[in-house]
Design an enzyme around this catalytic site. Structure first.
Site, short mmCIF file in Angstrom:
data_model
loop_
_atom_site.label_atom_id
_atom_site.label_comp_id
_atom_site.label_asym_id
_atom_site.label_seq_id
_atom_site.Cartn_x
_atom_site.Cartn_y
_atom_site.Cartn_z
N ASP A 47 10.52 7.88 6.97
CA ASP A 47 10.06 8.54 5.68
C ASP A 47 10.20 9.94 5.91
OD1 ASP A 47 8.51 6.14 4.04
OD2 ASP A 47 8.61 5.89 6.01
N ASP A 116 11.82 3.89 0.38
CA ASP A 116 11.24 2.85 -0.74
C ASP A 116 10.95 1.47 0.06
OD1 ASP A 116 9.85 2.33 -2.88
OD2 ASP A 116 11.62 0.89 -3.34
N THR A 118 8.35 1.10 2.66
CA THR A 118 7.92 1.39 3.74
C THR A 118 7.22 0.31 4.54
OG1 THR A 118 7.88 3.66 3.40
CG2 THR A 118 6.75 3.07 5.15
N THR A 191 5.85 -7.36 -6.49
CA THR A 191 5.27 -6.66 -5.16
C THR A 191 4.95 -7.86 -4.24
OG1 THR A 191 3.77 -5.13 -4.06
CG2 THR A 191 2.84 -6.55 -6.04
N GLY A 216 9.65 -2.95 -2.19
CA GLY A 216 10.48 -2.03 -2.66
C GLY A 216 10.76 -2.06 -4.30
#
Ligand SMILES: Nc1ncnc2c1ncn2[C@@H]1O[C@H](COP(=O)(O)O)[C@@H](OP(=O)(O)O)[C@H]1O
Ligand SMILES: [Mg+2]
Ligand SMILES: [Mg+2]
Ligand SMILES: [Mg+2]
Length: 304
Positions: A47, A116, A118, A191, A216
């Protein structure tokens, strides 16, 4: 070339570089995981380095454009090997839509999510990961670039790893194709790692035949575009402007819709608050049906 085209052309090259950084960090085995806000809001070296790659590369080429990234700058000296200043020829050869030809630097905000998904990255769900660079003009998402560094990673050694997709509203999208989902069932994606009661209640209200719980925001919009899901339903705050700007632009460029759970357009001007407090709903068709099924109790709890 007009500013918007040059920005997209630069972002395609930069997103590819960032995608390579994401793979290199994973291969190194040194993920450098930091908890930002608990165990479900993580940051890794990927990231941090991908954000540096994108923000430094773009800000040097477009010093007057506002660029907002998910991660805080590390304060360390910039690794020059992370910079990418080439422009994608494929982008430069298209004709910019009329309404975007004379956009000025001060009208633009670039929203950057260097990685996106993580949480899923740290758990090895590698195809859930994307690099997102969204271009907003006067508060609207108008162009987007998505790099999926691990596209095809289960397809065997012969397959090319990773892909880059980009689109401009009014022009279309490249590197990804609209595919129609099965007509005989309803598949909803949401999600995997940020669920709660609101998410569950709203999903149930859609009476899905199947629920794809994956990581993501970029990845879930790709599932909608490519016909793996009919809708992406996320009826809770959590998701931020950098999660939705690029995917929204590409989905719109292909004729789909992304709004909050009340049907309002999302705003992307520089002073907007970062969370999408009204939630997210992305579809290709029947958007109004999903809006109408949203429980009143959920709507009351998830306000824009
Ligand atoms: N409750 C929450 N807290 C923090 N971030 C959240 C969140 N819900 C969603 N997000 C962010 O929204 C993106 C999509 O979430 P999800 O994968 O769960 O659908 C992720 O982006 P990042 O991985 O870039 O941080 C995730 O962090
Ligand atoms: Mg994050
Ligand atoms: Mg994200
Ligand atoms: Mg991120």
């Amino acid at each position: 070339a007009p500013l918007v085209l040059r920005l997209v052309a630069a972002s395609v090259s930069v997103a590819e570089k960032a995608g390579a950084i994401v793979r290199n960090v994973f291969n190194s085995g040194e993920l450098g995981v930091v908890e930002k806000d608990g165990k479900n809001d993580l940051q890794t070296q990927a990231d941090r380095s991908a954000q540096e790659c994108i923000v430094q590369s773009l800000s040097r080429q477009f010093p007057k454009v506002t660029i907002i990234g998910e991660e805080e700058p590390t304060g360390e000296t910039v690794d020059e090997s992370h910079l990418e200043t080439r422009l994608s020829e494929e982008v430069l050869k298209v004709v910019c839509p009329q309404n975007l030809q004379s956009v000025k630097d001060e009208d633009v905000v670039v929203w950057v999510d260097p990685l996106d998904g993580t949480k899923e990255y740290t758990e090895g769900f590698l195809d859930h990961v994307t690099v997102l660079i969204g271009v907003a003009v006067n508060g609207k998402a108008v162009a987007g670039v998505i790099n999926q560094p691990y596209y095809n990673y289960k397809a065997g050694p012969g397959a090319t790893l990773g892909r880059t997709m980009w689109g401009i509203v009014g022009l279309g999208a490249f590197g990804v194709e609209r595919l129609v989902p099965p007509a005989d069932k309803r598949i909803v994606t949401t999600t995997r790692s940020h669920s709660n009661k609101l998410v569950t209640e709203s999903i149930e209200a859609m009476q899905p035949d199947e629920v794809l719980r994956v990581g993501g925001a970029g990845h879930k919009v790709l599932l909608v575009i490519e016909g793996k899901a009919h809708a992406y339903v996320f009826a809770t705050p959590g998701c931020k402007k950098w999660d939705t700007c690029a995917p929204e632009a590409i989905l719109h460029a292909l004729g789909g819709r992304l709004t909050d759970i009340h049907g309002n357009a999302l705003q992307y001007h520089r002073d907007v608050k970062h969370p999408n407090t009204g939630g997210v709903l992305a579809t290709y068709s029947d958007h109004d049906w999903y809006l109408s099924r949203m429980p009143e109790s959920v709507k009351a709890a998830v306000k824009p």
